[in-house]
Write an enzyme that holds these catalytic residues in place. Sequence first.
Site, PDB file in Angstrom:
ATOM      1  N   THR A 118      -5.854  43.710  98.287  1.00 16.05           N
ATOM      2  CA  THR A 118      -5.741  42.643  99.296  1.00 16.05           C
ATOM      3  C   THR A 118      -6.682  41.489  98.984  1.00 16.05           C
ATOM      4  O   THR A 118      -7.759  41.702  98.401  1.00 16.05           O
ATOM      5  CB  THR A 118      -6.096  43.211 100.689  1.00 16.05           C
ATOM      6  OG1 THR A 118      -6.293  42.132 101.605  1.00 16.05           O
ATOM      7  CG2 THR A 118      -7.389  44.012 100.667  1.00 16.05           C
ATOM      8  N   TYR A 142     -12.387  47.081 106.351  1.00 17.62           N
ATOM      9  CA  TYR A 142     -11.090  47.199 105.669  1.00 17.62           C
ATOM     10  C   TYR A 142     -11.181  46.632 104.246  1.00 17.62           C
ATOM     11  O   TYR A 142     -10.831  47.298 103.268  1.00 17.62           O
ATOM     12  CB  TYR A 142     -10.004  46.467 106.466  1.00 17.62           C
ATOM     13  CG  TYR A 142      -8.735  46.256 105.671  1.00 17.62           C
ATOM     14  CD1 TYR A 142      -7.954  47.334 105.296  1.00 17.62           C
ATOM     15  CD2 TYR A 142      -8.342  44.965 105.282  1.00 17.62           C
ATOM     16  CE1 TYR A 142      -6.806  47.147 104.536  1.00 17.62           C
ATOM     17  CE2 TYR A 142      -7.190  44.778 104.541  1.00 17.62           C
ATOM     18  CZ  TYR A 142      -6.427  45.865 104.165  1.00 17.62           C
ATOM     19  OH  TYR A 142      -5.305  45.681 103.410  1.00 17.62           O
TER      20      TYR A 142
END
Length: 327
Positions: A118, A142
């Site tokens: 990501t 995250y």
Amino acid sequence: MTKPVLVTGGAGYVGSHAAKALAASGYTPVTVDTLERGFPEAVQFGPLELGDIADRHFLDDVIARWQPVAVMHFAAFAYVGESVTNPGLYYRNNVMGSLSLLEAMRDHRVRHLVFSSTCAVYGVPDSVPIPETEKRQPISPYGASKLMVERMIEDFSSAYGLSAAALRYFNAAGADDEGLIGENHMPETHLIPLAIDAALGKGPALQLFGADYPTPDGTCIRDYIHVTDLADAHVRALDYLERGGATVALNLGTGTGLSVREIIAAVERGTGAEVPYSEAPRRPGDPPALFADPTRAKTLLEWQPIHSDIDTIVRTAVAWSRRRHNR
Ligand code: UDP
């Protein structure tokens, strides 16, 4: 006999689209999913092995039976906000699950890995567009969990000859053009599906998080990439690795940023309805502008985003939303 590829998290949003692309390219996508956050109806393109990658006995059995040529690894929790309030969940699930998977791959000599990473690994970049060489300083658990997995992959590559592609997505959006699968988060937190549901009267008015950013119209700028283009890049990355390509990290974005107001306008064009919204305070942790320099992926994979103009993204997402609400 088609080649099996393990697809962890294949019942999720990007994983299910990758499974479809794999099947179309002559592989057998074997989905491994707990269905905690995935959906059984998204597994349409190959078998489902129900279980947790953190469970080595389960994973050993699945790998021994299928003898996959490679793994595509999507299984992870992916809510930034939840990771801030419950970081242990993210380190346990995303990091420990990935370690179990990497050790199983090592032990069974599965050589190739395509990893769902990501742009959150970059945190707040020094400048945009963001190249892969930008420093990795995630600002959420995250993003940190994904960075830890990238590091483990680099170390396993050096130590055991694993070859891997870490694909750093920008904003995944849109849905399968045939309407078979689409975005199905519970709860939904992403801009485009929320704006669509607001326009269709299927959800509350949108909250526009922050109208005072230092951007041309005051709202955040993001790089929206169609999930079908992401899926295509995964299959190309697998092909690159099977041809002997070295471990690499690649940005997957269009290279163009759109503001929240531009997204609202696109959703109004795509639905023919007004998006009811109100301006709300900034969402903590949202950088003003994030968009990719995707040159490396384009060059190395001969990849081009061909579904990622915003009207195609919105059209496919609207079709999916209507289908979902009519089920
Ligand atoms: N956003 C918004 N309202 C929402 C959800 C998102 O204004 O209900 C904004 C958010 O602040 C960000 C952009 O839309 O600037 C994209 O957010 P999303 O959650 O879709 O993806 P992210 O960029 O956080 O991965």
